[in-house]
Design an enzyme around this catalytic site. Structure first.
Site, mmCIF file in Angstrom:
data_model
loop_
_atom_site.group_PDB
_atom_site.id
_atom_site.type_symbol
_atom_site.label_atom_id
_atom_site.label_comp_id
_atom_site.label_asym_id
_atom_site.label_seq_id
_atom_site.Cartn_x
_atom_site.Cartn_y
_atom_site.Cartn_z
ATOM 1 C CE LYS A 157 52.952 28.543 15.822
ATOM 2 N NZ LYS A 157 53.318 27.825 17.202
ATOM 3 N NE ARG A 211 54.236 23.748 14.630
ATOM 4 C CZ ARG A 211 54.378 22.518 16.234
ATOM 5 N NH1 ARG A 211 53.817 23.072 16.759
ATOM 6 N NH2 ARG A 211 55.290 22.426 16.045
ATOM 7 N N GLY A 236 44.669 27.806 20.270
ATOM 8 C CA GLY A 236 43.594 26.739 20.719
ATOM 9 C C GLY A 236 42.680 26.989 19.046
ATOM 10 C CG MET A 278 42.425 29.546 13.425
ATOM 11 S SD MET A 278 43.001 30.932 12.075
ATOM 12 C CE MET A 278 44.332 31.231 13.355
ATOM 13 N NE ARG A 282 53.372 30.597 23.984
ATOM 14 C CZ ARG A 282 52.278 30.260 23.806
ATOM 15 N NH1 ARG A 282 51.032 30.641 22.782
ATOM 16 N NH2 ARG A 282 52.035 29.419 24.721
ATOM 17 C CG HIS A 297 21.305 47.708 53.668
ATOM 18 N ND1 HIS A 297 22.336 46.614 55.104
ATOM 19 C CD2 HIS A 297 22.050 49.057 55.104
ATOM 20 C CE1 HIS A 297 22.328 47.427 56.154
ATOM 21 N NE2 HIS A 297 22.179 48.004 56.263
ATOM 22 N NE ARG A 311 28.914 56.660 50.213
ATOM 23 C CZ ARG A 311 29.596 55.324 49.604
ATOM 24 N NH1 ARG A 311 30.047 55.382 47.783
ATOM 25 N NH2 ARG A 311 31.264 55.211 49.419
ATOM 26 N NE ARG A 341 25.285 61.194 48.746
ATOM 27 C CZ ARG A 341 24.879 59.110 47.748
ATOM 28 N NH1 ARG A 341 25.112 59.644 46.678
ATOM 29 N NH2 ARG A 341 25.521 58.920 48.927
ATOM 30 C CD GLU A 393 22.240 61.536 42.447
ATOM 31 O OE1 GLU A 393 23.457 60.544 42.604
ATOM 32 O OE2 GLU A 393 22.686 62.779 43.411
ATOM 33 C CB SER A 445 30.412 64.611 41.494
ATOM 34 O OG SER A 445 30.770 63.054 42.021
ATOM 35 N N GLY A 488 27.223 60.839 39.393
ATOM 36 C CA GLY A 488 27.391 60.306 39.536
ATOM 37 C C GLY A 488 26.289 59.130 38.450
ATOM 38 C CB THR A 489 28.300 56.838 36.373
ATOM 39 O OG1 THR A 489 29.508 56.072 37.042
ATOM 40 C CG2 THR A 489 29.136 58.081 35.168
ATOM 41 C CG ASP A 522 20.962 56.821 41.623
ATOM 42 O OD1 ASP A 522 21.358 55.626 41.745
ATOM 43 O OD2 ASP A 522 20.581 57.483 42.347
ATOM 44 C CB CYS A 525 32.119 60.448 42.955
ATOM 45 S SG CYS A 525 29.843 60.857 43.040
ATOM 46 C CE1 TYR A 530 35.838 63.788 41.347
ATOM 47 C CE2 TYR A 530 36.076 66.279 40.147
ATOM 48 C CZ TYR A 530 35.080 64.857 41.569
ATOM 49 O OH TYR A 530 34.257 65.203 41.897
#
Lengths: 893, 893
Positions: free
Chosen positions: B24, B94, B103, B105, B338, B460, B568, B624, B759, B778, B780-781, B783, B846, B866
């Site tokens: 400010k 202020r 809000g 302070m 601002r 599912h 898949r 896959r 994975e 690749s 499989g983050t 799992d 992936c 990628y």
């Protein structure tokens, strides 16, 4: 022996030359050097074999001349000439590598016989049958080994001969037939190999030596080495030795003798012999051999000499020997000596006796017994050949997973109530279920064995059985249990309630009928107890027990446990008298109801802990707070559905219906797709802190009471399934507050510690943070293996893991033998990082791996503080830990 | 400004001094320096605050004298004197820190008023109400902020006053009442704080400055900083500024203006004002503000000046500004500027326009739009305030897990058949199920939205919905679905078949009724398309799509996908026309039956792949091979049990009964306790190689056909769930053989590659070995996260994960935002080891994380090739990848 020589006479080498001369050659050399009656001979070295193979199967320069020179020496020793038509010297060529590869490589006997000398041999021996039989054997072996003629070709002809002559065995064939056989065999060799067996004895010998060398690389030998981890570049030696003949007449014999009893370990000669027979005949089992002591009656001279030889070799090798001998016309010849195979019992007794006799020191005695041998001694087992006989009689019903070792015999029952009722009447029962649930636990308590159709090594049935020490076979998918009909069927066999079953919880085999049991008892195994005390002096690893009850704790302590590494509290929840309160706790609609149920459980838990702490007075007891998902304490869903529909059908099921409906609703609400990865462990502790607070209160109250009594309890509280350091931090704060207030209330100080189980890959990675809040780590290697591999042991073991191991996709089942490459690396990381944050962090392994010798060796190498295993495996672990510290190689080669 | 000074006048600082002057203060200084009409004032620096706090809340030496000196300058500028009883200068204090903490302070207005000067102010302003109101506000704020008097004490009295006077708002209170209020407020302060508000204006000012400094450490401020990752050691500045009053009569006003339209981005002034009112009144919403364009009519002079100011500030800051202004007796004052908050649409339009206007470069434009803003643009959503209004009307039925983003409206149906039937008739339907199974898929295809009672983010229902791009709310445990009655209830609301529902698949909210939808279309978003092209020039990471169908592939390509990172194949198995053949394959009793079923599936699979490869002509497509356990393709067990018992009840269920019984038997046989860790992925490929051979044949035949057509397919075959290098090695050998023979049969060459999904934690550790057989990895983050944490997402998200995140046990849900510490370390290890073995190994991510900006940033930092995400998230990923490359901090502070 520093220069490179291709050949060593038997009187030149020693037992230490195994690498160059092979095991057999080194043994023959040693015995020759000792002056024992060994037929003369020489060894063509493993170096020669390597040179032969490297050169593309060409013998090195000068080697053959040296063979002939050595042959002259043998001729001199035996006073016969190789190839002499009148009085021929015959020789054998036998392979022998550094490590024993029984039956893997080749042997040719009777070399030196030909059309002429066979007649000389007949005359010289005065036994035409003997001479022609020896000749046809040479042709057969030579054709097979040197030329690769299929052996069935010879067998077929032999078979025809026997039929034609009405002879039950070859030895009954008349001389003419043996001559005819020799002719036919020569024809076969010519047909198959396109050339005859050489008439020239030297050519025969050369062919045999080369064939032995070449046999190093045949497929079965390579496969054997692959399997046993023996390097491929060692090569084999070829031992050329004068033949002696135990079938030279009534004053001849062949036999095998052990320097001690290989069954009991007793210090007495043990073995058998056949008069007028060759070594092969003793093994072949066509004639029944006679016990060795009868040798004394028929061959008193030879027997005395043999006794001397045995005593000498046993003392010389400081090890029980397995000796092959031949008596040729009254004269004793020793053909081989090697360490003898023995039973577990004998291994322990012999090692112990030899220490007493001053032959070996305690350290050597410890290394002489394998952990596997100790294990066999500790479980009830079926007597002798009982399993084999039952299998022969078609009584092997099926094979499942051996989930809790030991053998058990009892009548089949198909529900827990019957098991309980019959058991209480003193009947031995085997509880057979499709799978088990907490509702079945009262049945386990009265069963002598358990058999389930479904479930893996960590299924309910498996865990409870191991906990109770009851033999169990689980996941026996080959059987079909019909609980309603009270029968099961497998492979055409139908077992009904009351039929006798015998189950082997180690091999997973299930037999119909009552197999005789041999019951071991450690109390009587004085030698074993001594051996374990010696082992204790060498090991670096501590050994603790996984024990949940005072009874297990007492047993563990007797077996030598130095504390409890894992006391699971959920099994206490499963006991029949607590289950109603546990379920009220789970179904509580508000915190008041839950608090009331927990209040009911508190005295039970306190009592449980009090008993365990009392047994382990002075030793640490790691108590793991509740771990499994709560729905495991609820009844089976299918049964609830059936009960509800049954009660609904009756007019107004009343309170019972309402209760079952509430249970069913809870089961449905709480059921998880992958319960192993669900709401359990510390997650429960954070969501329902009042449960673990009750447990910690029970632990601390029990310990406080004992401190007041003047005892010395050491409770250690373990938080399971931590993935994130904040989980541990928060739960720890609450639990420490509870522990503090109990101590204040009781006005005593209890030395306690707080730690965590390391069983998730992430816990290993963030171990530095965890060690800030944990005073100890305990690797839960079972779950850690499951997560690291992404394999549910329950689901995998019966479905694909066995297939994987059979097919060699995995070298071993990682749930039995710790995976050093994957799981092991995570453990190493956790240990390093944990000790960075807290130098005196105590780290152990609990779970199945804690009792596996190979995994114990790894734990030792990692530098862990202790392993923890089931009470029955403690002696195994003590010995394995000593072996690890002594750097013993466990491989049986 | 190099020397340390505690205070800076507004005409001394610049926009770059945020660290020292706060946001400010820096803004006020910048505007002052630019010559804009800012009421004079000065900033007590953040350094002073830090010194104050470090010294234990004591102002540094000399500071106060400097404040008074600066105050004199302000007095001069305003031509009034602070504390002057006749014509008093009033000031505000202020807070303002480096980062905005709205809000959090404290602020005190109207400092300088006391018993005397209030009368002077009344006279000078000619408005007694105004003066007394200002005074009571001072007492109230001072009591609250400086003394900590509970604000409800004041509110209660104010409430009484209003009631007594029958006043709807404070502004309707008569002067006498305001005077009385001032008196009452002084009494309250005395009661609560034990001391009065100081009469001495300088003492007032000092108290206010100290209170602002002290407010840096109040709990809500600390919590806010914790949450937003703002350091605690920055401190806040205190801005002391002359008050101006928009409530000084009909020639006065207060308002807020945006330099551009924050909703649409259009280049026009946008905002509102209230005549004769203070700034708070505009915000409070008691009187309805008027649109900014009407300011031109009433205050033409001020409006023109405001237009100039807006143009100047917008150009100066090169960013849309949100400006507070006051007109006091016709004179315009600017109180704050601002960067303005804006809608996603506006963010994109403004960034794009500013590039066109030459204000910013393309790189800056890319950084001005957050990935989250792009995401919002890409899904259908409810119009404006529709959700808020519906919630106000009590139509918010429940809240589940937002499993597939987007908003959907339709009639509730309770089974797939009805969904299909109604959907085909053109009705919009929301499929409501307790949970879904493969048998429901035909219903999904006709549904506009899905709602399930149970299941997690990878259930599912969730997976199929995301695959089809249908909004879905799953795991909505608050509802009770009664499929038989075709209703569900939640919180007293009962929805029956045909009732309208509106579901938000992002927030997980479910409303009764038809909420109005706003449908976006990327085709119209020219500015966004431009922006993404600019982003593409900066990013290093490739962006691929997870797409299973030609339709998804086409969409992905339109959105800018550079290939398919995950196709898949199991979803193809789930299609209604294939399921019977899939089930025949699973139930096959011998290899002949299985081969026949696979032969039926081959043309379907070939056709599937052909369509996808055609759409992605010239780009890589990673297919896959089958991953889930086979039992996922079988019907729901409960339904089968019901069907079997129903068919049995009918006389002779016949073939249908037999078929259902066989299915039930198979379900029971194949059911796994923890299917995620069971027989799936490469394990299936090793146990049933004929299935994956069929898949590879289909892939290679499809590609071969396209090559013949002259197209350029790039199939890449990915093996899932590898834990052990031997798994990959063996499966690879078989699959390469199949690939070779297809190419030979077709006489073409297809450029294909073979790789693996990473994975499992173990796969990361043995990545060196795996890379010998894999041409690409690749991650499989999903799992990998499940295994590393030992958490089943399905089970955890509804049960404890939300609780964990809420309570701060975990900083974020690791399934949304990649866990860098644990999972990330395993990824780093895998990448390093993989590239050691194969330097050109291609590595991507992936799964869900591939579309999460924070995870994309991590992928960029790791040096992956990628990310791959669902088609709708591709624009998000393109932008996030560019931000990562440009090193942008995503935090919204």
């Amino acid at each position: 022996m520093t220069e490179t020589r291709w050949i060593y006479s038997f009187d030149e080498g020693t037992r230490d030359d195994r690498e160059l001369l092979g095991g057999k050659g080194a043994g023959l050399a040693e015995m020759t050097r000792m002056g024992l009656p060994v037929p003369p001979g020489f060894t063509v070295t493993t170096a020669a074999c390597r040179a032969y193979l490297e050169a593309g199967e060409v013998l090195p320069d000068g080697l053959w001349d040296e063979v002939l020179r050595q042959l002259r020496r043998v001729e001199k020793g035996m006073e016969r000439r190789f190839g002499d038509p009148e009085h021929p010297l015959l020789v054998s060529v036998r392979s022998g590598a550094k490590f024993s590869m029984p039956g893997m490589m080749n042997t040719v006997l009777n070399l030196g016989l030909n059309e002429k000398s066979v007649r000389g041999l007949a005359r010289a021996s005065g036994d035409e049958r003997f001479a022609h039989d020896a000749h046809r054997r040479l042709i057969q072996m030579y054709g097979d080994v040197v030329y690769g003629v299929p052996s069935r070709r010879f067998e077929e002809v032999l078979e025809e001969s026997r039929e034609r002559c009405g002879a039950a065995a070859d030895s009954e064939l008349p001389v003419e037939e043996l001559q005819e056989l020799g002719r036919r065999f020569r024809e076969i060799v010519q047909e198959e190999a396109g050339r005859p067996v050489p008439e020239d004895p030297e050519e025969q010998l050369r062919g045999a030596v080369e064939a032995v060398f070449a046999s190093w690389n045949i497929k079965r030998a390579r496969d054997y080495r692959e399997h046993h981890g023996i390097p491929h570049d060692l090569g084999t030696a070829a031992n050329v030795q004068a033949m002696v003949f135990g079938n030279s007449g009534p004053d001849s014999a062949s036999g095998v003798v052990f320097t001690r009893n290989p069954a009991t370990g007793a210090k007495e000669l043990y073995g058998e012999f056949l008069p007028n027979a060759q070594g092969e005949d003793v093994v072949a089992g066509i004639r029944t051999p006679r016990p060795i002591r009868e040798l004394r009656d028929d061959f008193p001279e030879a027997y005395r000499e043999l006794e001397d030889v045995c005593r000498t070799l046993d003392g010389h090798y400081r090890e029980m020997q397995d000796i092959e001998f031949t008596v040729e016309r009254g004269r004793l010849w020793i053909l081989q000596t090697r360490a003898g195979k023995r039973t577990s019992k004998a291994a322990v007794v012999i090692a112990s006796d030899m220490v007493e006799e001053g032959l070996i020191d305690e350290r050597t005695a410890v290394l002489r017994v394998t952990p596997a041998q100790v294990e066999v001694l500790l479980h009830p087992r079926f007597e002798g050949r009982a399993e084999e006989q039952a299998a022969d009689q078609g009584e092997l019903v099926a094979r499942g997973l051996g989930a809790s070792p030991g053998a058990a015999v009892g009548r089949a029952v198909f529900d827990a109530d019957t098991a309980e009722a019959w058991g209480k009447e003193g009947e031995r029962v085997i509880l057979v279920r499709p799978e088990t649930t907490p509702d079945d636990v009262h049945g386990f308590l009265q069963a002598t064995g358990v058999l389930t159709q479904r479930g893996g090594m960590t299924s309910h049935a498996a865990i409870v059985s191991r906990g109770l020490g009851i033999p169990a076979v689980v996941g026996c998918e080959a059987i079909r249990v019909d609980s309603k009909a009270r029968t099961f069927t497998a492979d055409g066999i139908r077992i009904k309630e009351g039929d006798f079953l015998s189950v082997d919880g180690a091999s997973g085999k299930v037999y119909r009928g009552e197999l005789p049991l041999a019951l071991p008892s450690l109390e009587d195994e004085e030698e074993l107890l001594n051996l374990l005390l010696w082992a204790d002096q060498h090991r670096k690893l501590g050994v603790r027990a996984n024990a949940d009850t005072p009874r297990d704790a007492a047993r563990a302590r007797f077996f030598g446990a130095e504390g409890i590494g894992l006391c699971r509290t959920e099994h206490m929840f499963l006991a029949e008298d607590r289950l109603p309160a546990v379920r009220r706790m789970i179904l509580a609609r508000n915190s008041e109801e839950r608090a009331r149920a927990l209040q009911e459980l508190l005295p039970f838990q306190r009592e449980d802990f009090e008993g365990v702490f009392r047994e382990m007075d002075g030793l640490p007891v790691i108590v793991r707070l509740i771990d499994p998902p709560l729905h495991e304490f609820l009844p089976d869903r299918d049964e609830l559905v059936a009960q509800v529909s049954h009660l609904r059908a009756q007019d107004g099921g009343g309170d019972e219906l309402a209760e079952r409906e509430a249970l069913l609703e809870a089961v449905d609400r709480m059921t998880e797709t992958n319960p192993m990865l669900g709401l359990r462990g510390v997650r429960l502790g954070l969501l329902h802190p009042e449960i673990v607070e009750m447990q910690v209160r029970a632990i601390m109250e029990a310990a406080s009471g004992l401190v007041r009594e003047g005892l010395d309890p050491h409770p250690e509280i373990m938080i399971p399934l931590v993935a994130v350091s904040e989980e541990l931090r928060r739960v720890r704060e609450r639990l420490e507050a509870t522990a503090r207030s109990v101590q204040e209330e009781w006005g005593v100080e209890v030395p306690y510690r707080l730690g965590t189980m390391i069983e998730l890959p992430r816990a290993c990675l963030v171990a530095r943070d965890l060690a800030e809040d944990a005073e100890f780590f305990s690797f839960g290697t079972n779950d850690l293996t499951q997560m690291t591999y992404g394999i549910s042991r329950d689901d995998a073991e019966g479905r694909f893991l066995a297939h994987y191991v059979d097919e060699g996709v995995m070298p071993a089942n990682p749930f039995w033998s710790l995976d050093r490459e994957g799981v092991g690396e995570l453990m190493r990381v956790a240990l390093e990082r944990g000790r960075e944050a807290r130098a005196d962090l105590e780290v152990g392994v609990c779970g199945e791996h804690g009792g596996d010798p190979d995994s114990i060796e790894f734990a030792h190498e990692l530098g862990l503080d202790y392993v923890s295993c089931s009470p029955y495996r403690i002696p195994v672990a003590r010995l394995a830990a000593a072996h690890a510290a002594l750097g013993a190689v466990e491989r049986d080669i």
